[in-house]
Design a protein around this motif. Structure first.
Motif, PDB file in Angstrom:
ATOM      1  N   LEU A  40       0.830  -1.195   0.000  1.00 13.96           N
ATOM      2  CA  LEU A  40       0.000   0.000   0.000  1.00 13.96           C
ATOM      3  C   LEU A  40       0.867   1.248   0.000  1.00 13.96           C
ATOM      4  CD1 LEU A  40       0.162   0.904   3.231  1.00 13.96           C
ATOM      5  CD2 LEU A  40      -1.394  -1.032   3.418  1.00 13.96           C
ATOM      6  N   HIS A  41       0.269   2.325  -0.460  1.00 13.74           N
ATOM      7  CA  HIS A  41       1.002   3.580  -0.600  1.00 13.74           C
ATOM      8  C   HIS A  41       0.226   4.723   0.035  1.00 13.74           C
ATOM      9  CE1 HIS A  41       3.925   1.779  -3.348  1.00 13.74           C
ATOM     10  NE2 HIS A  41       2.906   1.153  -3.905  1.00 13.74           N
ATOM     11  N   ARG A  42       0.931   5.529   0.799  1.00  8.89           N
ATOM     12  CA  ARG A  42       0.364   6.708   1.453  1.00  8.89           C
ATOM     13  C   ARG A  42       0.735   7.956   0.648  1.00  8.89           C
ATOM     14  NH1 ARG A  42      -1.292   5.541   6.656  1.00  8.89           N
ATOM     15  NH2 ARG A  42      -0.870   3.379   7.249  1.00  8.89           N
ATOM     16  N   VAL A  65       8.419  19.148   0.195  1.00  3.63           N
ATOM     17  CA  VAL A  65       8.880  18.064  -0.697  1.00  3.63           C
ATOM     18  C   VAL A  65       9.740  18.668  -1.816  1.00  3.63           C
ATOM     19  CG1 VAL A  65       6.740  16.774  -0.254  1.00  3.63           C
ATOM     20  CG2 VAL A  65       6.935  18.149  -2.330  1.00  3.63           C
ATOM     21  N   TYR A  66      10.502  17.812  -2.438  1.00  9.29           N
ATOM     22  CA  TYR A  66      11.177  18.204  -3.666  1.00  9.29           C
ATOM     23  C   TYR A  66      10.235  17.910  -4.837  1.00  9.29           C
ATOM     24  CZ  TYR A  66      15.678  18.135  -1.076  1.00  9.29           C
ATOM     25  OH  TYR A  66      16.712  18.371  -0.195  1.00  9.29           O
ATOM     26  N   ALA A 281      10.474  12.102 -10.152  1.00  7.60           N
ATOM     27  CA  ALA A 281      11.032  10.980  -9.403  1.00  7.60           C
ATOM     28  C   ALA A 281      10.525  11.000  -7.962  1.00  7.60           C
ATOM     29  CB  ALA A 281      12.555  11.046  -9.425  1.00  7.60           C
ATOM     30  N   GLU A 282      10.634   9.857  -7.293  1.00  7.20           N
ATOM     31  CA  GLU A 282      10.249   9.723  -5.885  1.00  7.20           C
ATOM     32  C   GLU A 282       8.773  10.027  -5.643  1.00  7.20           C
ATOM     33  OE1 GLU A 282      11.935   8.369  -3.375  1.00  7.20           O
ATOM     34  OE2 GLU A 282      13.742   8.003  -4.558  1.00  7.20           O
ATOM     35  N   LYS A 299       2.443  13.793  -3.598  1.00  5.46           N
ATOM     36  CA  LYS A 299       3.694  13.111  -3.279  1.00  5.46           C
ATOM     37  C   LYS A 299       3.372  11.805  -2.572  1.00  5.46           C
ATOM     38  CE  LYS A 299       7.928  12.304  -1.467  1.00  5.46           C
ATOM     39  NZ  LYS A 299       8.971  11.616  -2.240  1.00  5.46           N
ATOM     40  N   VAL A 300       3.870  10.713  -3.107  1.00  8.85           N
ATOM     41  CA  VAL A 300       3.778   9.416  -2.447  1.00  8.85           C
ATOM     42  C   VAL A 300       4.896   9.364  -1.405  1.00  8.85           C
ATOM     43  CG1 VAL A 300       3.756   6.928  -2.800  1.00  8.85           C
ATOM     44  CG2 VAL A 300       2.942   8.453  -4.626  1.00  8.85           C
ATOM     45  N   ASP A 301       4.529   9.095  -0.142  1.00  3.42           N
ATOM     46  CA  ASP A 301       5.519   9.118   0.944  1.00  3.42           C
ATOM     47  C   ASP A 301       6.761   8.311   0.607  1.00  3.42           C
ATOM     48  OD1 ASP A 301       3.586  10.458   2.347  1.00  3.42           O
ATOM     49  OD2 ASP A 301       3.543   9.077   4.059  1.00  3.42           O
ATOM     50  N   ASP A 302       6.536   7.137   0.016  1.00  4.36           N
ATOM     51  CA  ASP A 302       7.633   6.192  -0.170  1.00  4.36           C
ATOM     52  C   ASP A 302       8.337   6.349  -1.508  1.00  4.36           C
ATOM     53  OD1 ASP A 302       6.345   4.292  -2.240  1.00  4.36           O
ATOM     54  OD2 ASP A 302       4.839   4.378  -0.674  1.00  4.36           O
ATOM     55  N   GLY A 303       7.819   7.256  -2.360  1.00  2.00           N
ATOM     56  CA  GLY A 303       8.512   7.547  -3.611  1.00  2.00           C
ATOM     57  C   GLY A 303       8.125   6.697  -4.805  1.00  2.00           C
ATOM     58  N   ARG A 306       4.360   4.160  -9.344  1.00  2.00           N
ATOM     59  CA  ARG A 306       3.112   3.460  -9.681  1.00  2.00           C
ATOM     60  C   ARG A 306       1.936   4.042  -8.903  1.00  2.00           C
ATOM     61  NH1 ARG A 306       4.189  -2.535  -6.829  1.00  2.00           N
ATOM     62  NH2 ARG A 306       4.212  -1.773  -4.687  1.00  2.00           N
TER      63      ARG A 306
ATOM     64  N   MET B  36      17.573  17.177   3.258  1.00  2.00           N
ATOM     65  CA  MET B  36      16.206  16.826   3.650  1.00  2.00           C
ATOM     66  C   MET B  36      15.930  15.327   3.468  1.00  2.00           C
ATOM     67  SD  MET B  36      12.934  18.907   2.121  1.00  2.00           S
ATOM     68  CE  MET B  36      12.303  17.800   0.882  1.00  2.00           C
ATOM     69  N   GLU B  38      13.654  12.844   1.799  1.00  2.00           N
ATOM     70  CA  GLU B  38      12.763  12.984   0.639  1.00  2.00           C
ATOM     71  C   GLU B  38      11.630  11.960   0.659  1.00  2.00           C
ATOM     72  OE1 GLU B  38      14.653  12.623  -3.236  1.00  2.00           O
ATOM     73  OE2 GLU B  38      12.996  13.756  -4.135  1.00  2.00           O
ATOM     74  N   SER B  39      11.938  10.723   1.048  1.00  2.00           N
ATOM     75  CA  SER B  39      10.931   9.662   1.066  1.00  2.00           C
ATOM     76  C   SER B  39      11.160   8.808   2.302  1.00  2.00           C
ATOM     77  CB  SER B  39      11.035   8.789  -0.191  1.00  2.00           C
ATOM     78  OG  SER B  39      10.774   9.543  -1.356  1.00  2.00           O
ATOM     79  N   LEU B  40      10.127   8.053   2.688  1.00  2.00           N
ATOM     80  CA  LEU B  40      10.278   7.206   3.867  1.00  2.00           C
ATOM     81  C   LEU B  40       9.516   5.896   3.673  1.00  2.00           C
ATOM     82  CD1 LEU B  40       7.348   7.709   5.404  1.00  2.00           C
ATOM     83  CD2 LEU B  40       8.478   9.851   5.963  1.00  2.00           C
ATOM     84  N   HIS B  41       9.953   4.902   4.414  1.00  2.00           N
ATOM     85  CA  HIS B  41       9.381   3.563   4.280  1.00  2.00           C
ATOM     86  C   HIS B  41       8.989   3.023   5.647  1.00  2.00           C
ATOM     87  CE1 HIS B  41      10.535   3.297   0.053  1.00  2.00           C
ATOM     88  NE2 HIS B  41      11.676   3.862   0.391  1.00  2.00           N
ATOM     89  N   ARG B  63       0.358  -9.520  10.811  1.00  2.00           N
ATOM     90  CA  ARG B  63      -0.069  -9.088   9.475  1.00  2.00           C
ATOM     91  C   ARG B  63       0.220 -10.169   8.436  1.00  2.00           C
ATOM     92  NH1 ARG B  63       2.061  -3.813   6.660  1.00  2.00           N
ATOM     93  NH2 ARG B  63       1.097  -4.129   4.624  1.00  2.00           N
ATOM     94  N   ASP B 301       5.838  -1.950   3.867  1.00  2.00           N
ATOM     95  CA  ASP B 301       4.422  -1.755   3.511  1.00  2.00           C
ATOM     96  C   ASP B 301       4.228  -1.485   2.026  1.00  2.00           C
ATOM     97  OD1 ASP B 301       3.931  -1.896   6.208  1.00  2.00           O
ATOM     98  OD2 ASP B 301       2.920   0.055   6.347  1.00  2.00           O
ATOM     99  N   ASP B 302       5.119  -0.624   1.490  1.00  2.00           N
ATOM    100  CA  ASP B 302       4.937  -0.144   0.118  1.00  2.00           C
ATOM    101  C   ASP B 302       5.614  -1.013  -0.925  1.00  2.00           C
ATOM    102  OD1 ASP B 302       7.755   1.007  -0.438  1.00  2.00           O
ATOM    103  OD2 ASP B 302       7.227   1.915   1.465  1.00  2.00           O
ATOM    104  N   ARG B 306      14.620  -1.359  -1.734  1.00  2.00           N
ATOM    105  CA  ARG B 306      15.719  -0.588  -1.136  1.00  2.00           C
ATOM    106  C   ARG B 306      15.563  -0.503   0.374  1.00  2.00           C
ATOM    107  NH1 ARG B 306      14.294   5.593  -3.350  1.00  2.00           N
ATOM    108  NH2 ARG B 306      12.345   5.842  -2.178  1.00  2.00           N
TER     109      ARG B 306
END
Lengths: 357, 357
Positions: A40-42, A65-66, A281-282, A299-303, A306, B36, B38-41, B63, B301-302, B306
């Motif tokens: 899942l994506h936040r 965000v960038y 990107a990201e 912006k998708v948190d995880d970059g 998709r 900064m 940029e993204s997090l997992h 889960r 989760d995502d 990486r």
């Protein structure tokens, strides 16, 4: 969904930044396999008008965000506004590829190679580095021919050709045009500040995949920049013309902005240019919708790209730009099926059941 | 960190499943660019002993996830336990590649091509589909040679060769060996049930990238399966031998499990096989640590690989398998720097500041 919020049109305090960072973005996109959601994506989202009113949002739109390549249309403004594009007779295709993350298909590479000599430059002046074309058939054809990829194949080669054109027009040294201190990048920084409505002198920054600066900007303010391109009526005349010229070029030449199989290109084709969209990107995605006077940024948190694409599809559905009929014919883009190596359908990337906007 | 939890060793109720799904996994890995994040997992983790005690965890270990290729060592058990490996004189390299997601380097492909004729099969019997080698230099060499990729280049070709070997040994039809109902897959399902301690008859399922079934299993129970490989002392003797043979093969031939540049291979080389680790698609990572009698499983989760790699590095640091000295020499793997196309360092993938375990 927030109806009445207004953007902060100055620098954010560190307390605001920290508060935004601590908001857990809602689950917006899920990836299924068989009978289960596998990943899942936040996503954070802001849809904004040119006056800074947030008309739709999800998560924290104050989050810094960038914008990455999703703000290439904003970065192209000085190329047109300065008169450089007109002086060098740039075509719509060339202006569109200046806003592109292209796939390195033949016409992309040819367009860049035909442009550079007209400004007295060649491929060796591009400072973006080389990589294999993203378009698989083009990549295979290049390798089978025995050739090596050059900077012209780099997905950012059109944007860099635009930077070189601007540098020539400004009469400054082209070498080092990717550096933060270079007049070309400083000019772009000024445009970002005025379009996004924020002082960016102390903004977080870094280096992009193609070597140029990336500047940290609150998501909602990036959306504001896109909204002001969509509805530039409060801008000086030269910027009004530049905004319209750039968005019209993207609408006229959607292939140039990405590639024959790509989400950006296909969405702009399918909507007849009613939405001008650009990936970064990201997991960043931006768009301008002139008929509604709106801009968006997500912006998708995880970059993950998709998820950015599927979320963008839902924003465009929600705003009525993708109709129900469109949605059906675009199903492979907006709720893309997943297949395995043997061609069996295994799952899907799709909007979360309870979409947060 | 949970010290005293015990795994559920039966099917989970739907209430348990829903509760686990609603836990927001903690931020475990962050991706920086310039000044900064940029993204997090977000990552769930369980480290478990062979008795089902959870010795380290993060997020919801109840889960239900698909183990994907990260459970290939468990899926290889029937190949050895049945006597098929011995009957066909499989080498350590062949057993290791039966547990592999390999990069399609020359020795990977040659190993599979030398194995298949010995069981009376050839590449056309592999049902995994073809794709270009993941190893870039091998992919370029293949394309420049004018050849096409075959199923032997598929990252799962070793596992599929193992399935064919098992089918031959069982005296069943090889065709359709990837189907849920096929005796080979049913045998593997039985091994998963006993090793993970759960009835999987009603488990969610789907189809993997290479065509075989994927079975939804609670994360902690996948870790239990790995722990029972690491410490099989409570298992029947044939399974004890099989578990040791498989882990010893991975330790002896780490190249075969992944490839010369890959995280799995390099971590097993660097730790001298003290940890046997295996990646899976969609951000899953599993490992067995015989000297501690522990197994682990984690899921991003995502779905980002990486992040799974960086989280795995931190688990191994925490458990003392990667020492401080190792950590320095493995910095490019466990806190990998990011570079752009021109070779400039732009950021890093790293553990979150406040690691949740």
């Amino acid at each position: 969904m927030t109806e009445s919020a207004e953007l902060t049109l100055s620098s954010l305090s560190s307390a605001q930044k920290e508060a935004a960072q601590n908001v857990v973005s809602p689950i917006t996109v899920e990836v299924t396999r068989g009978s289960m959601v596998e990943s899942l994506h936040r996503v954070s989202l802001a849809v904004v008008d040119a006056g800074g009113r947030v008309v739709l949002s999800s998560g924290a739109f104050e989050r810094v965000v960038y914008g990455r390549s999703a703000i290439k249309p904003l970065q192209a403004i000085p190329l047109v506004e300065s008169g450089a594009a007109e002086a060098h007779g740039l075509s719509a295709a060339e202006i569109a590829i200046a806003c592109a993350s292209h796939d390195g298909e033949a016409r992309h590479v040819e367009t860049v190679l035909a442009w550079l000599p007209r400004i007295g430059c060649d491929v060796s002046d591009l400072e973006c580095g080389a990589h294999l074309p993203y378009h698989e058939a083009s990549m295979i054809a290049l390798l089978r021919s025995g050739a090596e990829p050059t900077a012209a194949h780099n997905n950012c080669s059109g944007k860099h050709s635009g930077f070189l054109t601007l540098a020539k027009h400004m009469g400054v040294e082209t070498k080092g045009y990717i550096k933060y201190e270079h007049p070309v990048q400083q000019r772009i920084l000024g445009v970002l500040e005025s379009m996004c409505g924020l002082d960016l002198g102390d903004a977080p920054r870094g280096i992009d995949g193609c070597g140029i600066p990336v500047i940290g900007i609150p998501l909602g303010n990036i959306a504001l920049g896109m909204a002001r391109m969509a509805d530039p009526s409060d801008q000086p005349e030269a910027r009004q013309v530049a905004s319209k010229t750039i968005l019209d070029a993207m609408a006229a030449e959607p292939f140039m902005v990405a590639g024959s199989t790509r989400f950006c290109t296909r969405i702009m084709e399918a909507t007849g240019g009613r939405a001008l969209v650009k990936t970064g990107a990201e997991g960043v995605y931006c768009g301008a919708i002139p008929e509604l006077g709106l801009g968006f940024a997500l912006k998708v948190d995880d970059g993950a790209s998709r998820a950015a694409e599927v979320a963008t599809g839902q924003v465009l559905c929600k705003l009525g730009i993708i109709s129900d009929t469109h949605a059906k014919s675009l199903a492979d883009l907006i709720e893309p099926p997943l297949f395995n190596r043997a061609g069996t359908r295994t799952g899907q990337v799709r909007p979360a059941k309870e979409l947060p906007f």
